[in-house]
Design an enzyme around this catalytic site. Structure first.
Site, PDB file in Angstrom:
ATOM      1  N   THR A  10       0.822  -1.215   0.000  1.00  0.00           N
ATOM      2  CA  THR A  10       0.000   0.000   0.000  1.00  0.00           C
ATOM      3  C   THR A  10       0.856   1.265   0.000  1.00  0.00           C
ATOM      4  O   THR A  10       0.666   2.164  -0.827  1.00  0.00           O
ATOM      5  CB  THR A  10      -0.909   0.001   1.255  1.00  0.00           C
ATOM      6  N   GLU A 123       9.700  10.245   8.704  1.00  0.00           N
ATOM      7  CA  GLU A 123       8.555  11.136   8.925  1.00  0.00           C
ATOM      8  C   GLU A 123       7.226  10.387   8.928  1.00  0.00           C
ATOM      9  O   GLU A 123       6.297  10.719   9.675  1.00  0.00           O
ATOM     10  CB  GLU A 123       8.534  12.219   7.838  1.00  0.00           C
ATOM     11  N   GLY A 128       1.370   9.381  10.163  1.00  0.00           N
ATOM     12  CA  GLY A 128       1.164   9.307   8.702  1.00  0.00           C
ATOM     13  C   GLY A 128       1.557  10.597   8.012  1.00  0.00           C
ATOM     14  O   GLY A 128       2.724  10.985   8.002  1.00  0.00           O
ATOM     15  N   ILE A 130       0.946  13.673   8.909  1.00  0.00           N
ATOM     16  CA  ILE A 130       1.192  14.857   9.762  1.00  0.00           C
ATOM     17  C   ILE A 130       2.708  15.014   9.921  1.00  0.00           C
ATOM     18  O   ILE A 130       3.370  14.082  10.380  1.00  0.00           O
ATOM     19  CB  ILE A 130       0.568  14.691  11.173  1.00  0.00           C
ATOM     20  N   ASP A 195       0.469  -0.295  18.796  1.00  0.00           N
ATOM     21  CA  ASP A 195       0.859   0.619  17.725  1.00  0.00           C
ATOM     22  C   ASP A 195       1.091   2.034  18.303  1.00  0.00           C
ATOM     23  O   ASP A 195       2.117   2.668  18.041  1.00  0.00           O
ATOM     24  CB  ASP A 195      -0.262   0.632  16.666  1.00  0.00           C
ATOM     25  N   LYS A 199       4.637   4.416  18.694  1.00  0.00           N
ATOM     26  CA  LYS A 199       4.690   5.798  18.196  1.00  0.00           C
ATOM     27  C   LYS A 199       5.079   6.776  19.312  1.00  0.00           C
ATOM     28  O   LYS A 199       5.899   7.665  19.090  1.00  0.00           O
ATOM     29  CB  LYS A 199       3.337   6.164  17.569  1.00  0.00           C
ATOM     30  N   GLY A 296      -3.148   5.685   5.723  1.00  0.00           N
ATOM     31  CA  GLY A 296      -3.622   5.724   4.334  1.00  0.00           C
ATOM     32  C   GLY A 296      -2.449   5.846   3.379  1.00  0.00           C
ATOM     33  O   GLY A 296      -1.426   6.464   3.704  1.00  0.00           O
TER      34      GLY A 296
HETATM   35  N1  HSE Z   1      -2.911   0.847  12.041  1.00  0.00           N
HETATM   36  C1  HSE Z   1      -2.463   2.214  12.085  1.00  0.00           C
HETATM   37  C2  HSE Z   1      -3.658   3.117  12.438  1.00  0.00           C
HETATM   38  C3  HSE Z   1      -1.885   2.597  10.747  1.00  0.00           C
HETATM   39  O1  HSE Z   1      -4.796   2.635  12.484  1.00  0.00           O
HETATM   40  O2  HSE Z   1      -3.451   4.288  12.727  1.00  0.00           O
HETATM   41  C4  HSE Z   1      -1.007   3.806  10.745  1.00  0.00           C
HETATM   42  O3  HSE Z   1       0.147   3.646  11.510  1.00  0.00           O
END
Ligand code: HSE
Length: 398
Positions: A10, A123, A128, A130, A195, A199, A296
């Site tokens: 993707t 980045e 994503g 931002i 996740d 981050k 995305g």
């Molecule tokens: N699985 C992550 C989300 C994708 O839903 O934000 C982006 O890191």
């Protein structure tokens, strides 16, 4: 400027699309064109416009001295780590969208990049599209960042927003998010907060200059949040958001990922659906918030291409951002202080014994009471709820 893309899923195919669509403006801004020479993927793409670029052995890229820039969009720690390390060691700069790689091996790869006078940038790994990484590592280098609070997982924010809006329960909304393609078939990394944990570990490493081990961050997801929790939140004028937070405590930071009850005067209250937002407090800047598409193909690819332009402008020159491999000891999670919303089946007289000055929530449900505690440390709170018993759910206030 010739580039290689490793991983044509993707994000990788999104990077090719951004480079193709915005070719002219990118050339204009950089002063030269960025052209894809290789795409590394085990699959075949015979109908792709870049069909003649595909290779299956990463050494084809390593050996080609014409390649100075590499994009890593494979995901996962291995073999991405081995491939990225080899690229840096052979004098190529790398941009990655891979938060698992950056959270686990970022400081190590930064050192390899420094030792070889190249750059390792990421980045797209947080937020994503931002531009939060460059905001921290370039624009806000004059500030001590005292707090980061982020909604940095679109899947869970989408789910919580819909639970709030439609009164749906967790399982129902998860099935819907999966059907819409937001949540993965195995949604664990998103819904259990892993996740978001990676981050906030990356962002906290950048503001401290040391290495935050994501395993040290207490992490709770949203899988225990119910429609009833949202009814209570509404009665208290609050919403529930999964927030990844880091707060400066002396020389270190207290980090946590958890669902919080948030009031409308907090900007994160207003972040809905799949959108992400990162709020920063700087000791000079005050508060600022960065909002946008956190996932995305194209928003993420846009961030990767922005990195490519940065890398092309800094070929053979390592740009220091100050992320050392030295591990930072985070503040004890037990010492963090919160007010807590609690649902319990315990008798009100027992609640009054354990929690003086509790504020009661008026939902009038049979067999349970909801209340908010005064502010106290995690350790004190844990002792008191153990003594109280009958706990149905607990959500911190923010
Ligand atoms: N699985 C992550 C989300 C994708 O839903 O934000 C982006 O890191």
């Amino acid at each position: 400027m010739k580039v290689a893309i490793m991983g044509y899923g993707t994000i990788g195919s999104g990077v090719a699309k951004v480079l193709d669509t915005n070719k002219d403006i990118i050339s204009e801004r950089l002063g030269e064109a960025i052209e894809i020479k290789y795409i590394l993927d085990l699959r075949d793409f015979p109908d792709d416009p870049h069909a003649d670029c595909f290779v299956k052995d990463y050494m084809d890229i390593v050996k080609d001295e014409e390649i100075k820039l590499v994009v890593e969009t494979m995901g996962g720690v291995e073999p991405a780590f081995t491939f990225v390390k080899a690229m840096l060691e052979s004098g190529k700069s790398v941009t990655t969208s891979n938060k698992a790689l950056v959270a686990d091996k970022g400081a190590e790869l930064m050192k390899v990049a420094k030792d070889h006078d190249v750059n390792f940038v990421f980045e797209a790994a947080v937020g994503g599209g931002i531009p939060i990484i460059r905001t921290i590592t370039a624009c806000l280098t004059g500030d001590v960042i005292e707090e980061i609070a982020a909604i940095c997982n679109g899947t869970t924010n989408y789910m919580l927003t819909n639970m709030e809006q439609y009164g749906s329960d967790y399982a129902e909304i998860l099935a819907e998010a999966q059907a819409l393609g937001y949540a993965e078939k195995d949604p664990t990394a998103d819904v259990e907060g892993y996740d978001s944990c990676r981050k906030i570990a990356i962002l906290t490493s950048l503001v401290t200059g040391k290495n935050v081990d994501f395993n040290d961050i207490p992490t709770e997801g949203i899988s225990k949040i119910s429609a009833t929790d949202f009814k209570y939140a509404k009665s208290l004028g609050r919403s529930i958001k999964l927030i990844a937070r880091s707060v400066k405590v002396g020389d270190t930071y207290a980090c946590r990922v958890a669902p919080y009850m948030v009031k409308p005067d907090n900007m994160l209250y207003h972040v809905s659906g799949v959108m992400n937002a990162v709020s920063l407090k700087g000791n000079m800047l005050g508060e600022s918030m960065y909002y946008g598409a956190g996932a995305g193909a194209l928003p993420t690819a846009s961030a990767v291409v922005g990195d490519l332009v940065f890398l092309a402008r800094n070929v053979s020159k390592h740009v220091r951002i100050g992320w050392a491999n030295e591990k930072i000891e985070l503040a004890s999670p037990e010492e963090e202080r919160f007010r807590y919303f609690v649902r319990t089946s315990a008798l009100q007289s027992n609640i009054e014994n354990e929690f003086e000055n509790a504020e009661y929530a008026s939902l009038d449900l049979d067999d349970e009471v909801g209340f908010i505690t005064p502010e106290m440390s995690e350790s004190e709170f844990n002792e008191r709820i153990a003594a109280l018993g009958g706990i149905i759910s607990v959500i911190r206030l923010y």
